[in-house]
Design an enzyme around this catalytic site. Sequence first.
Site, PDB file in Angstrom:
ATOM      1  N   HIS A 153       0.837  -1.208   0.000  1.00 24.14           N
ATOM      2  CA  HIS A 153       0.000   0.000   0.000  1.00 24.14           C
ATOM      3  C   HIS A 153       0.870   1.255   0.000  1.00 24.14           C
ATOM      4  O   HIS A 153       1.916   1.309   0.655  1.00 24.14           O
ATOM      5  CB  HIS A 153      -0.869   0.042   1.262  1.00 24.14           C
ATOM      6  CG  HIS A 153      -2.045  -0.874   1.231  1.00 24.14           C
ATOM      7  ND1 HIS A 153      -1.952  -2.215   1.510  1.00 24.14           N
ATOM      8  CD2 HIS A 153      -3.357  -0.624   0.955  1.00 24.14           C
ATOM      9  CE1 HIS A 153      -3.164  -2.765   1.422  1.00 24.14           C
ATOM     10  NE2 HIS A 153      -4.024  -1.822   1.079  1.00 24.14           N
ATOM     11  N   ASN A 184       8.160  -4.395   3.515  1.00 26.19           N
ATOM     12  CA  ASN A 184       6.750  -4.072   3.706  1.00 26.19           C
ATOM     13  C   ASN A 184       6.262  -4.442   5.103  1.00 26.19           C
ATOM     14  O   ASN A 184       5.511  -3.682   5.733  1.00 26.19           O
ATOM     15  CB  ASN A 184       5.913  -4.802   2.651  1.00 26.19           C
ATOM     16  CG  ASN A 184       4.437  -4.463   2.734  1.00 26.19           C
ATOM     17  OD1 ASN A 184       4.054  -3.339   3.026  1.00 26.19           O
ATOM     18  ND2 ASN A 184       3.600  -5.456   2.474  1.00 26.19           N
TER      19      ASN A 184
END
EC number: 3.1.30.-
Length: 309
Positions: A153, A184
């Site tokens: 994201h 991440n």
Amino acid sequence: MHRIFSSKWFISGVSLAVGAGVGGSFVAYRGGCVKSVDTFGGVLDRVPVIPIPSVDAAELVPYQHGQVVQSKSTAVMKYGFPSLSNIKTRESYVTSYDPRNRTAAWVIEQLSPETLTGTSDRKFCDFKEDDSVHEYHRATNMDYKGSGFDRGHLAAAANHKWSQKAMADTFYLSNVSPQNPHLNQNAWNNLEKYCRSLAKQYQNVFVCTGPLYLPRQESDGKMYVKYQVIGKNHVAVPTHFFKVLILEKTRGEVELRPYVMPNMPVDEKIPLERFLVPIESIERASGLLFVPNIMKRTNTLQAITAGRA
């Protein structure tokens, strides 16, 4: 007119590949000033924090049918956009889409205790194609399958618990970039959590996130921009990611904190300040502009304040 940062270091793939942290600078805030210090111990610059009079963001957003349009997406327009290409507006963030790389060039969102609070749950969200993007320029879930990269994201899902739709909007693949799983799930996740923690300390927190594709010197001594692509749609894998924070204090001061992390495993124990860099480095590398927008906003607000006196 003061600049927020004066850069003497350009971010390079070489400096980031050598160490776990970013070779460049970090920023310390002392006595109302911004002090930029490189990681090798030399002082780069020292300039005042920009004072900004307190004005509601709605005062400078568009009118519709004689009334001010107020929403979380228009609120992020307060400091303008880093670029003006392919702008898309979602429930609580605004993005500029890069059709060539099949990912966003940048995403801006505003964090507050209200946006971070709610009953929304990501288990009800699924990654999905962005139908507003032409199919030639669109990433799909199949592009990521078996690639070895996470669907990372840019505007984080946890930033928008206030609305299930707002959280679901963060799962558009136009808000996603191929991200190293270790990064991440660890260091980058820590940076996102840190951004959310700042919403408790500052009046307003604006976050702009995006990919970088930085040059690296090869064995022939020349500089090249090289990056992997994944899937049949050739989704570009960034070499690095940036996150620019615009932090407003209750006194009207603004702090600018620009971070860059390499798209590779990063030790999550490394302090986040090691990844702070001069804002000019990000502007030069990305083709985006942040400082002129802030300075323009400052001048506009000063004019409004003077007009009310």
